[in-house]
Every structure is written in C-alpha cells, then in structure tokens.
Write an enzyme that holds these catalytic residues in place. Structure first.
Site, short mmCIF file in Angstrom:
data_model
loop_
_atom_site.label_atom_id
_atom_site.label_comp_id
_atom_site.label_asym_id
_atom_site.label_seq_id
_atom_site.Cartn_x
_atom_site.Cartn_y
_atom_site.Cartn_z
N GLY A 12 -5.43 -14.50 2.59
CA GLY A 12 -4.24 -13.65 2.75
C GLY A 12 -4.39 -12.87 4.05
CE1 TYR A 13 0.67 -10.64 5.97
CE2 TYR A 13 0.49 -10.41 3.59
CZ TYR A 13 1.24 -10.69 4.70
OH TYR A 13 2.56 -11.04 4.57
CB VAL A 81 -12.84 -17.46 -6.21
CG1 VAL A 81 -14.05 -16.62 -6.57
CG2 VAL A 81 -12.85 -17.87 -4.75
CD GLU A 170 10.66 -4.97 1.13
OE1 GLU A 170 9.83 -5.85 0.83
OE2 GLU A 170 10.72 -4.43 2.24
CB ALA A 318 0.50 -6.60 4.54
CD GLN A 319 0.94 0.21 8.18
OE1 GLN A 319 1.00 0.91 9.16
NE2 GLN A 319 1.73 0.43 7.17
P1 FAD Z 1 -2.93 -11.50 -0.17
O1 FAD Z 1 -2.31 -11.41 1.16
O2 FAD Z 1 -2.11 -11.41 -1.37
O3 FAD Z 1 -3.92 -12.73 -0.20
C1 FAD Z 1 -4.76 -13.06 -1.27
C2 FAD Z 1 -5.15 -14.53 -1.10
O4 FAD Z 1 -6.14 -14.86 -2.07
C3 FAD Z 1 -3.98 -15.51 -1.32
O5 FAD Z 1 -4.00 -16.50 -0.33
C4 FAD Z 1 -4.29 -16.14 -2.70
O6 FAD Z 1 -3.81 -17.45 -2.83
C5 FAD Z 1 -5.82 -16.09 -2.70
N1 FAD Z 1 -6.41 -16.09 -4.04
C6 FAD Z 1 -6.11 -15.24 -5.06
N2 FAD Z 1 -6.90 -15.51 -6.12
C7 FAD Z 1 -7.71 -16.53 -5.76
C8 FAD Z 1 -8.76 -17.24 -6.42
N3 FAD Z 1 -9.13 -16.91 -7.66
N4 FAD Z 1 -9.36 -18.25 -5.75
C9 FAD Z 1 -9.00 -18.57 -4.47
N5 FAD Z 1 -8.04 -17.92 -3.80
C10 FAD Z 1 -7.40 -16.92 -4.43
N6 FAD Z 1 2.81 -4.49 2.46
C11 FAD Z 1 3.13 -3.99 3.68
O7 FAD Z 1 2.27 -3.44 4.37
N7 FAD Z 1 4.40 -4.12 4.18
C12 FAD Z 1 5.39 -4.74 3.52
O8 FAD Z 1 6.52 -4.84 4.00
C13 FAD Z 1 5.08 -5.31 2.24
N8 FAD Z 1 6.02 -5.98 1.55
C14 FAD Z 1 5.69 -6.58 0.35
C15 FAD Z 1 6.68 -7.31 -0.32
C16 FAD Z 1 6.38 -7.91 -1.53
C17 FAD Z 1 7.45 -8.72 -2.22
C18 FAD Z 1 5.09 -7.76 -2.10
C19 FAD Z 1 4.77 -8.41 -3.42
C20 FAD Z 1 4.11 -7.02 -1.45
C21 FAD Z 1 4.40 -6.43 -0.22
N9 FAD Z 1 3.43 -5.68 0.50
C22 FAD Z 1 3.75 -5.15 1.72
C23 FAD Z 1 2.07 -5.57 -0.02
C24 FAD Z 1 1.19 -6.66 0.65
O9 FAD Z 1 1.80 -7.92 0.49
C25 FAD Z 1 -0.23 -6.71 0.09
O10 FAD Z 1 -0.78 -5.43 0.17
C26 FAD Z 1 -1.07 -7.69 0.91
O11 FAD Z 1 -0.60 -9.01 0.69
C27 FAD Z 1 -2.55 -7.60 0.54
O12 FAD Z 1 -3.28 -8.50 1.35
P2 FAD Z 1 -4.58 -9.22 0.75
O13 FAD Z 1 -5.20 -9.95 1.89
O14 FAD Z 1 -5.39 -8.26 -0.01
O15 FAD Z 1 -4.00 -10.23 -0.32
P1 NAD Z 2 4.76 0.39 -6.88
O1 NAD Z 2 3.61 0.91 -7.64
O2 NAD Z 2 4.98 0.85 -5.50
O3 NAD Z 2 6.11 0.65 -7.69
C1 NAD Z 2 6.20 0.32 -9.06
C2 NAD Z 2 7.40 1.00 -9.68
O4 NAD Z 2 7.51 0.55 -11.03
C3 NAD Z 2 7.29 2.51 -9.70
O5 NAD Z 2 8.49 3.06 -9.21
C4 NAD Z 2 7.06 2.82 -11.17
O6 NAD Z 2 7.58 4.08 -11.56
C5 NAD Z 2 7.80 1.67 -11.85
N1 NAD Z 2 7.35 1.42 -13.23
C6 NAD Z 2 6.09 1.44 -13.72
N2 NAD Z 2 6.10 1.18 -15.05
C7 NAD Z 2 7.39 0.98 -15.39
C8 NAD Z 2 8.04 0.67 -16.62
N3 NAD Z 2 7.37 0.52 -17.77
N4 NAD Z 2 9.38 0.52 -16.60
C9 NAD Z 2 10.09 0.65 -15.46
N5 NAD Z 2 9.52 0.97 -14.28
C10 NAD Z 2 8.19 1.12 -14.24
O7 NAD Z 2 4.58 -1.20 -6.92
P2 NAD Z 2 5.31 -2.37 -6.14
O8 NAD Z 2 6.70 -2.03 -5.80
O9 NAD Z 2 5.03 -3.57 -6.97
O10 NAD Z 2 4.47 -2.47 -4.79
C11 NAD Z 2 3.09 -2.83 -4.81
C12 NAD Z 2 2.45 -2.42 -3.49
O11 NAD Z 2 3.01 -3.18 -2.42
C13 NAD Z 2 2.68 -0.96 -3.15
O12 NAD Z 2 1.52 -0.45 -2.55
C14 NAD Z 2 3.79 -1.00 -2.13
O13 NAD Z 2 3.71 0.09 -1.22
C15 NAD Z 2 3.53 -2.32 -1.44
N6 NAD Z 2 4.82 -2.85 -0.94
C16 NAD Z 2 5.24 -2.40 0.27
C17 NAD Z 2 6.45 -2.84 0.76
C18 NAD Z 2 6.94 -2.35 2.10
O14 NAD Z 2 6.19 -1.65 2.78
N7 NAD Z 2 8.13 -2.70 2.52
C19 NAD Z 2 7.23 -3.74 0.01
C20 NAD Z 2 6.76 -4.16 -1.22
C21 NAD Z 2 5.55 -3.70 -1.69
#
Ligand code: FAD
Ligand code: NAD
Length: 405
Positions: A12-13, A81, A170, A318-319
């Site tokens: 991942g990131y 893993v 989002e 991801a940041q």
């Molecule tokens: P990931 O990027 O999730 O990578 C994990 C990797 O491990 C994946 O390739 C997966 O396939 C692999 N993996 C997992 N389990 C196993 C296993 N058992 N064996 C082998 N491989 C495995 N953050 C921001 O900063 N800005 C944003 O705009 C933002 N938007 C988001 C939007 C959404 C919809 C979501 C869900 C999250 C968002 N986030 C954002 C949060 C961000 O995506 C995560 O914090 C970030 O991906 C974490 O990076 P990572 O490297 O820890 O994990």
């Molecule tokens: P989050 O923890 O940020 O938000 C979860 C939300 O679900 C909260 O508002 C919480 O009150 C609500 N919730 C919890 N239990 C509930 C219940 N039983 N019923 C209804 N609502 C309930 O989690 P997320 O939105 O999944 O994001 C995960 C991580 O990814 C966060 O760190 C977030 O900052 C990051 N992320 C960032 C971006 C971005 O920067 N654009 C986008 C997506 C995710």
C-alpha cells in the site's frame, strides 16, 4: 557473506514508499529486499469510494506493482501473510515461510464493526478492489431487479451508509452523482431512490471545521441525500438496519444496500503475531519500531501514534503512511550501516481535503479553508502527488486525474 534481508509486508502507501526508497538508496550487495503483497497490483485505497459507487472504473484505481519496483533489486512475492513469528524471525504466508533480518509491517487496516450484530453478514465495506467491485455491482443489480420484478419493492432502491466520517461522506458524494446516471440507465424514477446516511455523533464529519461541514451537508442534501444524525446503527439485517433514536426508541429502515463506513482497526495478522497492540494497531516508538522489537518497524494504518498536543491518536491516513515509509527506509539503512541513532518520526500534516463528488470538495490546507471547485482541484493535486511520490511522472501520466474543472 550473507546479505541482510529486509522483508516488507503490504504494497500500500506505506509499503511501497519504503520499498521505492530502499531500492533507490541501497546497492545490490548491501541487502536483499523482499516485498510481500496479496495481489500483484497496488490499489489507491483513497480512491475506493469512487470505484465502489461506480464513478471511476476499478482499473483506474490500481496499477501493477512491477510498474514501480526495480525487479533486479526487489524480490516480489504475491502471497497472503498469515502470521509473523517474531522470535524465529520469519513470516508465514500462503506461499510458504519467509525469513527476515528486518521486517516492515505495512498491512493497512480493516473495517471496524464494534461487534455490531449483522454487519459482517449483511453490510458491504469499502475495503479493497474486490469489495468496491461488489458494492458497485450490487447497487446496479438492485436497480435492474427493481425494473424486472412485477411487484415492485421500493426499499430495494434504498441505500444506507453507516458513518459520516470522511469515508462515508466521500462515498455519499459519489453516490449523489452516480444515482441520477443509474436512474437514467435503468428507467427508474429518481423519487423512488433513497440514500440515507446514519451517523452516531451529533454532527457529520465530527471534529472538522463547522463552516466546511455545513457546506458539505447542504451540498449533499441538495443531491437528495438524507442524514439521520445522533442515531447509532445498532443492527444490520438482510433487508434493513435498526437505528437507535434515544434511550428506548429504535427505528427500522428497510434497504436493499447497506454500506458500513464507520472507522477502521488494524490488520488481524498483528493480533495473531503477539506483538503488543491496541485494536490490531501497534503503538510504535518514535523511530517507528514496535516496542521491544529492534528489527521490526510498523507503519501506516497498522501503526498507532499519539498526537501529544491533544493526547489522541493521529487519524490513520495515507498522508502519514507515506511519510512514515520514507523515515522507515532511512532508519533501516542506518541500522544496516551500524548506526543506532535513528531518526524520529513526526507527522507533517499539510491538511485534509474531502471530496463531495467529481467536481466538489471541502478542505483545510495549510490552515486555509477551501470549498467547491478550488477544493476539488486541490483533491486531484493530492491524488496525483501520491502517484508521483511512489511511481514518478510516468505513473502520474498513466493513472493521474486531469479533469480538473
Ligand atoms: P494500504 O494502503 O491500505 O495498503 C495495505 C496493503 O496490504 C494492501 O496492498 C493490501 O492488499 C495488503 N494486505 C493486507 N493484508 C494482507 C495480507 N494478510 N497479506 C498480504 N497483503 C496484505 N487518507 C488520506 O490521507 N487522504 C485521503 O484522501 C484518504 N481518503 C480515503 C478514502 C477512502 C475511501 C478510504 C477507505 C481511506 C482513505 N484514506 C485517506 C485513508 C488511507 O487510505 C489509509 O490511511 C492508507 O491507505 C493507509 O496506508 P497503508 O499503507 O497503511 O495501507
Ligand atoms: P472515521 O473514524 O473517521 O469516521 C467514522 C464515523 O462513523 C464517525 O463519524 C463515527 O461517529 C461514526 N460511527 C461510529 N459508530 C457508528 C454507529 N454505530 N452508527 C453510525 N455511525 C457510527 O472513519 P472513516 O471515515 O472510515 O475513515 C477512516 C480513516 O481514513 C480516518 O483516519 C480518516 O481520516 C481517513 N480518511 C481520510 C479521508 C480524507 O482525508 N479525504 C477520506 C477517507 C478516510
């Protein structure tokens, strides 16, 4: 002489930042680098809400790992893993055992369900390419089935989104754009469709700037999205959710699609490994090592760091994962060179931008508030920057977002 072996778990990131920095800075004879990942592709987790709603094809959201690693320096193993044996310095995978001298755990997160009944069975989670594809297909299937059934079940066209954090909001932004397209494609009256977001806290995007939150809510409501605020989801069933409306009162909402987007916990492999953790996340030392493990680094959503200014964990983003990847690579190189003085990691939070669909967003960047097309432009800049940091200009041209206005 045997070379030290660095094993990175997860592409991942965090994992890819570590590997691309290691391959740049280490020569062939300094170390063996192994990257283990479930798939032979990386997906942009931060774009999964788009693939889930169907506003961006899932192939746009992923790229081949071989596009960004140097195969002459990095041995890529496609495997799942299953466990980490810290004492024996080996990783158990679906493709066999892999020994390590230095380990980087970057396995990301999974959805947190807080033990709520029925979620695993009946709700979809925005977790990876496979789940995103399934959500998109399921919503389309509901539209197609509705048109083809004699006795119309309107609730088939209700979509419940649990959680109004950044992921939930989002995803709602994308649904707001996708649903009108689906209505046209399947000849469905838009008035029949309901999108309901259920949030436990008293506001959407709890803790974010109130002016930006107000803007986001108004824009989403204009797209027909309903909010049920301060009403925690209590249970998911095959065709409905139960929400709490006070001490005693509950309401059942019938729905054909339930998407759970209410937070994350670390990877279950961490709990199994016996490394000290909190909800499967390792509270790492300042140099990103797991406490008591001098050769194991944990980064990204698998790690936990406290923001001492507010005494709360930094949100998993991801940041932060990418910044940690850079410091992690630097620290491993220091250890290889016999330098025990490791760099400490401090997140450098540049801001947060939350998309509200293709052409709209809100953001707080370097303390400045952004809304509408300016924020949406910034979101695409952020998305392209992540591609650039890992795969350079060629990856930006291949996968970048260029439709700015
Ligand atoms: P990931 O990027 O999730 O990578 C994990 C990797 O491990 C994946 O390739 C997966 O396939 C692999 N993996 C997992 N389990 C196993 C296993 N058992 N064996 C082998 N491989 C495995 N953050 C921001 O900063 N800005 C944003 O705009 C933002 N938007 C988001 C939007 C959404 C919809 C979501 C869900 C999250 C968002 N986030 C954002 C949060 C961000 O995506 C995560 O914090 C970030 O991906 C974490 O990076 P990572 O490297 O820890 O994990
Ligand atoms: P989050 O923890 O940020 O938000 C979860 C939300 O679900 C909260 O508002 C919480 O009150 C609500 N919730 C919890 N239990 C509930 C219940 N039983 N019923 C209804 N609502 C309930 O989690 P997320 O939105 O999944 O994001 C995960 C991580 O990814 C966060 O760190 C977030 O900052 C990051 N992320 C960032 C971006 C971005 O920067 N654009 C986008 C997506 C995710």
């Amino acid at each position: 002489m045997r070379k030290p072996k660095i094993v990175v778990l997860g592409a991942g990131y965090g994992g890819l930042m570590t590997v691309t920095r290691l391959q740049k800075q280490l020569s062939h004879d300094e170390a063996d680098i192994v990257l283990i990942n479930k798939n032979d592709y990386h997906y942009e987790t931060t774009w999964l809400h788009e693939a889930s709603a169907g506003t961006l094809h899932h192939d746009k959201v992923r790229y081949d790992i071989s596009d960004v690693i140097n195969r002459s320096k990095v041995d890529f193993v496609q495997a799942t893993v299953e466990d980490i044996k810290t004492e024996e310095k080996k990783v158990i995978t679906s493709a066999g055992e892999v020994e390590f001298d230095y380990l980087v755990i970057a396995l990301g997160a999974v959805s947190e369900t807080f033990g709520i009944q029925g979620l695993h069975e009946h709700a979809f989670m925005i977790a990876n390419i496979n789940s995103a594809r399934q959500i998109r297909e399921h919503i389309e299937y509901q539209f197609a089935t509705y048109k083809n059934e004699e006795e119309k079940k309107d609730e088939r066209l209700t979509i419940i989104v649990g959680g109004a954090g950044f992921t939930g909001i989002e995803f709602l932004g994308e649904l707001g754009n996708r649903v009108p397209e689906l209505c046209k494609e399947y000849d469905v009256d838009p008035k029949k469709v309901r999108i309901v977001c259920v949030e436990a806290a008293p506001m959407i995007l709890p803790g974010f700037d109130p002016e930006l939150v107000k803007y986001a809510r108004a824009k989403l409501e204009k797209k027909g999205i309903e909010f049920s605020i301060g009403t925690p989801l209590k249970e998911a069933k095959a065709d409905s959710v139960i929400i709490s409306k006070g001490e005693e009162e509950v309401e059942e909402i019938k729905a054909g699609t339930i998407v759970w987007a209410a937070g994350v916990r670390g990877n279950p492999v961490i709990e199994k490994s016996g490394i000290e953790n909190m909800r499967a996340r390792v509270k790492v030392e300042k140099d990103l090592r797991a406490p008591g493990h001098d050769n194991i680094f944990v980064i990204g959503d698998s790690s936990l760091m406290i923001n001492e200014e507010i005494n709360r964990p930094y949100p998993p983003t991801a940041q932060i994962a990418m910044q940690q990847g850079e410091v992690c690579a630097k620290n491993i190189i220091s250890l290889l060179k016999g330098n025990e003085e490791l760099a400490t990691f401090t997140p450098d939070i540049k801001g947060t931008v939350c998309s509200l669909g293709e052409d709209d967003a809100i953001g707080l960047v370097y303390g400045k508030k952004l809304m509408g097309s300016k924020a949406s432009f910034m979101k695409k800049v952020v998305d392209n920057r992540a591609l650039h940091m890992i795969g350079g200009t060629s990856l930006v041209f291949k996968k970048g977002k260029f439709k700015f206005f």
